[in-house]
Design an enzyme around this catalytic site. Structure first.
Site, short mmCIF file in Angstrom:
data_model
loop_
_atom_site.label_atom_id
_atom_site.label_comp_id
_atom_site.label_asym_id
_atom_site.label_seq_id
_atom_site.Cartn_x
_atom_site.Cartn_y
_atom_site.Cartn_z
N HIS B 28 27.16 -4.67 -104.94
CA HIS B 28 26.89 -6.08 -105.25
C HIS B 28 26.86 -6.30 -106.76
CE1 HIS B 28 25.32 -5.26 -101.24
NE2 HIS B 28 25.44 -6.53 -100.97
N HIS B 68 19.67 -5.50 -103.14
CA HIS B 68 21.13 -5.34 -103.14
C HIS B 68 21.67 -5.30 -104.57
CE1 HIS B 68 20.23 -9.68 -102.94
NE2 HIS B 68 21.26 -9.82 -103.74
N LEU B 119 15.42 -8.22 -97.15
CA LEU B 119 14.97 -9.30 -98.03
C LEU B 119 13.52 -9.70 -97.76
CD1 LEU B 119 18.30 -11.27 -98.21
CD2 LEU B 119 17.14 -10.11 -100.10
N GLY B 155 17.49 -15.25 -101.11
CA GLY B 155 17.24 -14.64 -99.81
C GLY B 155 15.79 -14.24 -99.66
N ASN B 184 20.46 -18.63 -108.31
CA ASN B 184 21.91 -18.77 -108.54
C ASN B 184 22.60 -19.67 -107.53
OD1 ASN B 184 22.40 -17.19 -106.23
ND2 ASN B 184 22.47 -15.29 -107.40
N HIS B 258 29.25 -11.89 -104.80
CA HIS B 258 27.99 -11.35 -104.30
C HIS B 258 28.05 -9.87 -103.90
CE1 HIS B 258 24.30 -10.90 -102.00
NE2 HIS B 258 25.03 -10.47 -101.00
N GLU B 408 0.71 -11.18 -90.52
CA GLU B 408 0.83 -9.77 -90.14
C GLU B 408 1.82 -9.03 -91.04
OE1 GLU B 408 1.23 -12.34 -88.03
OE2 GLU B 408 -0.63 -12.27 -86.87
N ASP B 466 -5.80 -13.06 -72.00
CA ASP B 466 -4.88 -13.67 -72.97
C ASP B 466 -3.43 -13.61 -72.50
OD1 ASP B 466 -6.54 -14.85 -74.79
OD2 ASP B 466 -6.54 -13.18 -76.19
N HIS B 470 0.27 -11.66 -75.32
CA HIS B 470 -0.61 -10.86 -76.16
C HIS B 470 -0.70 -9.40 -75.69
CE1 HIS B 470 -1.56 -14.75 -77.70
NE2 HIS B 470 -2.56 -14.33 -78.45
N ARG B 517 -9.35 -2.83 -76.15
CA ARG B 517 -10.36 -3.89 -76.19
C ARG B 517 -11.52 -3.52 -75.26
NH1 ARG B 517 -10.89 -9.37 -72.94
NH2 ARG B 517 -12.39 -10.42 -74.27
#
Lengths: 661, 661
Positions: B28, B68, B119, B155, B184, B258, B408, B466, B470, B517
């Site tokens: 790249h 990249h 990314l 990205g 860009n 690119h 998360e 749940d 879940h 649980r």
């Protein structure tokens, strides 16, 4: 019947939510109590629906992205007279085989628009829902003309996928998409200020949305806001300031109201504070009557729609009925694929399977008008764009190609919304490695039986120089492990065509197509009427005599298996090659079929440029496996295959070592 | 030596990038050419580093999130005199065993701060990097005082995780975190306007950042902007308007620049346009000399730092050295766990393993000062917060508990940054099901050998009401498939303690703890000096006589296996129970160890409330498996175990059927 006060109607939702959670000893009363006013205004004054036909195609969509507040939705469905969600179902909240599971699931409860619960999924799939409306209107005219309303929570807007979703919706100017954000300032850990200080209104405006704040308990303000949203030329986010657990004397406004029963005392206190003097699950006649009338408000609009629908030209009507109502795929798919296969057999192609996929799409596009292609900004790499597919733009929704942007989960979620809305067969591309980014939405698709196709190219170390960050080694296994997820990895152009047919004919769930970047020899050189990939695996090359060895392979490694078979033959070992375009489909065959395909050769060897995990189900713990044991590396593909020992010689050696043992 | 013009120094980067990509026939060039001015100003005027010691703990961090554009980083390292990235390595770009792989990997190239390429990962892990600096400064004083600079792309900012990252950084007011956004306007599909119209500056401001736009080719503007950013009390995003492929006569400003070589003609044209009259890989002496001087600019700061470091009190210095420089874990871990195990054996506990994890954390916190706990807004459910751990807040970084918010992947990525910075053992919680959301960052951890611990509770249908959105069923398999990812699912409080020890002592990669649980009986009732979980599996209950059956189980199903063993004994069948806290670790043992644990009983049955996928490696295709074949359901846990047939009776039946066959 006398007009019933807004507050009493909203309190009916609150009471049902409190009672159901209390009886189930589990659930989330806080959101339904907090958002009851917003939902009541929306459903009584705006939402276009007819409880007598919850599947009326032109209904407004109501998506409860904050799926943990499921009792809000169940209460609304019951109160408005939905036949599926009865009072008994409300009483059976969160119990086995009820229509009222912990989080809304559209496969359990057909009146639920989409499965939610994993935060952000409703928000993100709603972009597809709203987009489907625009696309269908461009195609069918004003027979399609509805809003998509989303009730979402702090959690939905904290999840990363919300960014992808609202950026895509803002870009496409989906003006009929309206978010009602239950801005209650509380999450499980405590006040939102523990973790967040995003100005959500400013954020949405930066993403091209119309956005403003209101008091979410002021019913006039809510109605004014929705009217404003409906008139906007951009999608709208209304931040509705609410109190979680509204009415609960001690827990309102705290995380204690979020995810557990209020307890008998607090519940009684809440009912008292709300002026709701009724027993568990009791809705007074005037309130129930008023809600039932709401459920009938859309009846005339639906009747009118049916008249207009019948007046459509027959071809349009049939097409709409097949795609949107019956949700069947065109019968011409099989013919188109057979024609392509015949052509490939007469003129064999040494091409990458991503290129073969493009050939299949060129053949399918003319006969599958619902095919909606796209890519998460890898169009030239995924080969997803066929010549016939015009771009969808903010100003023109007559196209059939979506530039989803660098938004893998946003794409997968939008595909869910597009498919669940009805009318489209979405197929979107990225690199196989980045299924990791899309996985939560792919899981919703599998769980909800949503028929979409993931075009996942660059499917192994065969992608070469981009290196291990881009080279999937565990992804095939990780995808095969998902129930109801079909995973194909075709070996050549013919298998790719077959897998595309199976993908589009599978209307029961999602399909992954794992495709090579690199060119592959065509191993299927004989005409075949039947779709050999349909059993997941099949004997590609029989053994010369009684088989001593079975070699199993997928995708780009099938040509290695074929070469190994020849090597072994020269050395006097009789081996057969089984091509396995879908390991999961092979394992799902009945015992006899599976056993026949796997065969009884004493030695079994599999070759796949990925980890062994899962293959023991075919080859057994003593079988040979030639593949990857760790991550890949950055180098030209040929160097990598050699470096990692994925060669015909290695396959032959693995077989011979086991024969000798 | 005379001053060398900024443009010539920047052109050295451009030329190396063009030449390396051209020689590799892959890569790249566009980003290095476009961002060369920004990088040159940053490295020559601001970045605190000493090429002689790229691991100096107080260096400024430079994170190339747009991985990249790796040649930008490799060019900077070579030019400033890094000993690892030599000119030969540049010439060997993207080849096998080079220090210059396609995307930067910190395990291949030790001078690279963090693995990027997928990314958003650099952007998101940088939040952890900057947070580590704040936390260490609060603990050790101004021996830690550096900036974290991130060069990111469109990205990176389109990916959802960027939202989680910048919201967390904005909330925590990480003022020493500075993003240089290579604005860009081009992505792979074409101009960004195809997919996006987000106002990034307004967006970052809505997230609590300082943000503004500059001309990314104006070196004075770049310098002014960085000075402004350094002085801000908030994190800063500088949108640097650049031209991708700057200098290329026909491809500059287009997606053609690119991700592929420019081609000989365009390359020659670019060099001409840039006034760069040198052959491939040729850097004139004056330019190289100027860059080499830049590599030495930080030498005195480092010497000064070493003096200050030596002056620290001995205990502080030793602690810093162990945690940040040597990256070793305290030897007291083993003792703390053995003491806890003894206590548990003397007073057995019927508790959920999430609660057992809390007990282990209470025991470990006093002896592991680098333990940094947190949760993605599930603190009360994950049992991650021990009494000793004070909250980290925007105003007080002396705590050891992070409220990560409902983010998360943002959490997992920040944990990567915290661990890679050095000084911390991050351990963060969410539900096992939502590892799907965190997966891309977990993969980076595995690939980059980052030692972090994921506390993943609610690990099966045992979470109950749940419901399937879940309830993980495929997640154990999906995680076990990742190379270098250790997955533990302990059966009781004793195994949980053992697994925590193994997790913290594993400094070579990430560890998942899958925790229940629901309450579980303590199956480990005898004292054991050794950590029995260390081989992944061990015989928990021997057979009464010669074993006819081996029953393998993990986590909450071990007590079911124990009950099944008793049922079989009553019926005259001799079965043994093998507890398998880590299937992947068991499979990773040498052949003899693994065979001894698996044993040679003719019948093998496994029980795990999850899919079978992967278990055939232990039980073989003919083995019995009691578990899940699809998604779960919403109901109380006991009802679900019965409904899905995960019972001692079913395990015993599966064994007997096979004995009779």
């Amino acid at each position: 019947m006398a007009q019933v006060d807004h507050s009493r109607m909203a309190n009916a939702i609150r009471a049902l939510a409190m009672d159901a959670v209390e009886k189930a000893k589990s659930g989330h009363p806080g959101l339904p109590m907090g958002a009851a006013d917003v939902a009541t205004v929306l459903w009584t004054q705006f939402l276009k629906f007819d409880a007598a036909d919850p599947h009326w195609p032109d209904r407004d969509r109501f998506i409860l992205s904050a799926g943990h507040g499921s009792m809000l939705l169940y209460a609304l469905l019951y109160l408005t007279g939905n036949e599926e969600v009865t009072l008994d179902q409300i009483k059976n909240f969160r119990q086995l085989d009820s229509k009222t599971p912990g989080h809304p699931e559209n496969c359990i409860t057909s009146s639920v628009e989409t499965t939610t619960g994993p935060l952000g999924q409703g928000v993100a799939s709603s972009v597809g829902t709203a987009l489907a409306e625009r696309l269908l209107q461009a195609e069918f005219g004003d027979i399609v003309d509805h809003f998509t309303y989303v009730l979402c929570s702090d959690g939905d807007l904290m999840e990363g996928v919300s960014h992808e979703a609202i950026a895509l919706a803002g870009h496409l100017k989906l003006s009929k998409l309206i978010f009602l954000y239950d801005d209650n300032g509380i999450s499980i850990d405590g006040p939102l200020s523990l973790t967040d200080n995003v100005d959500q209104v400013a954020r949405f405006q930066a993403h091209g949305w119309n956005s403003f704040r209101i008091d979410g308990h002021d019913h006039k303000a809510i109605a004014d806001a929705i009217r404003k949203a409906q008139a906007s030329d951009r999608p709208t986010m209304i931040a509705c300031k609410t109190t979680i657990g509204f009415g609960a004397p001690h827990k309102a406004g705290t995380s204690k109201a979020h995810g557990e029963p209020l307890g008998a005392e607090e519940l009684a206190g809440a009912k008292k504070a709300l002026g709701w003097d009724y027993g568990p699950f009791e809705i007074p006649d005037d309130v129930l009557g008023a809600w039932r009338n709401v459920g009938k408000q859309g009846a005339s609009a639906r009747t009118d729609w049916l008249t207009r629908f019948d007046a459509l030209p027959a071809d349009k009507r049939d097409d709409f009925k097949r795609r949107v109502i019956d949700r069947k795929r065109p019968t011409a798919i099989a013919d188109a694929i057979r024609t392509l296969k015949d052509k490939l057999v007469s003129e064999p192609q040494t091409i990458a399977t991503r290129k073969a996929s493009e050939l299949a799409l060129e053949a399918l596009t003319p006969v599958v008008p619902e095919l909606l292609l796209g890519s998460a900004d890898l169009t030239p790499s995924n080969n997803t764009r066929v010549k016939q597919a015009k771009d969808v733009t903010p100003d023109d929704f007559s196209g059939r190609y979506i530039h989803y942007g660098i938004r893998e989960m946003g794409m997968a979620a939008a595909m869910n919304g597009l498919a669940m809305h009805g009318g489209f067969a979405p197929a979107g591309g990225t690199f196989l490695c980045f299924t990791d980014y899309a996985r939560p939405s792919m899981r919703v698709a599998a769980l909800s039986h949503v028929p979409v196709v993931y075009i996942m190219t660059h499917d192994s170390i065969g992608l070469g120089e981009d290196g291990p960050t881009h080279q999937p080694v565990e992804h095939l296994a990780a995808l095969r492990a998902i129930p109801n997820m079909r995973v194909f990895r075709p070996a050549d152009a013919v298998e790719t065509a077959e897998c595309w047919q199976l993908a589009l004919e599978n209307t029961n769930g999602p399909t992954v197509l794992a495709l090579s970047r690199q060119n592959l020899a065509q191993v299927r050189t004989a005409t075949s009427e039947a779709n050999l990939s349909a059993t997941g695996g099949y004997e590609l090359i029989p053994a010369p005599g009684k088989a001593q060895v079975s070699i199993f392979a997928t995708g780009s490694e099938v040509e290695i298996a074929v070469a190994a078979q020849k090597l072994l033959e020269v050395q006097g070992v009789a081996a057969r090659v089984v091509s396995v375009p879908s390991l999961d489909l092979l394992l799902a065959q009945d015992d006899a079929t599976r056993a026949a395909i796997i065969g009884d050769a004493p030695v079994k060897v599999a070759v796949e440029a990925a980890v062994r995990f899962g293959w023991d189900a075919v080859i057994g713990p003593d079988g040979g496996f030639v593949g990857m044991t760790g991550f890949g590396a950055s180098a030209p593909a040929k160097d990598l295959y050699k470096h990692f020992g994925i060669t015909a010689e290695a396959v032959a050696d693995a077989a011979k070592r086991r024969l000798a043992a």
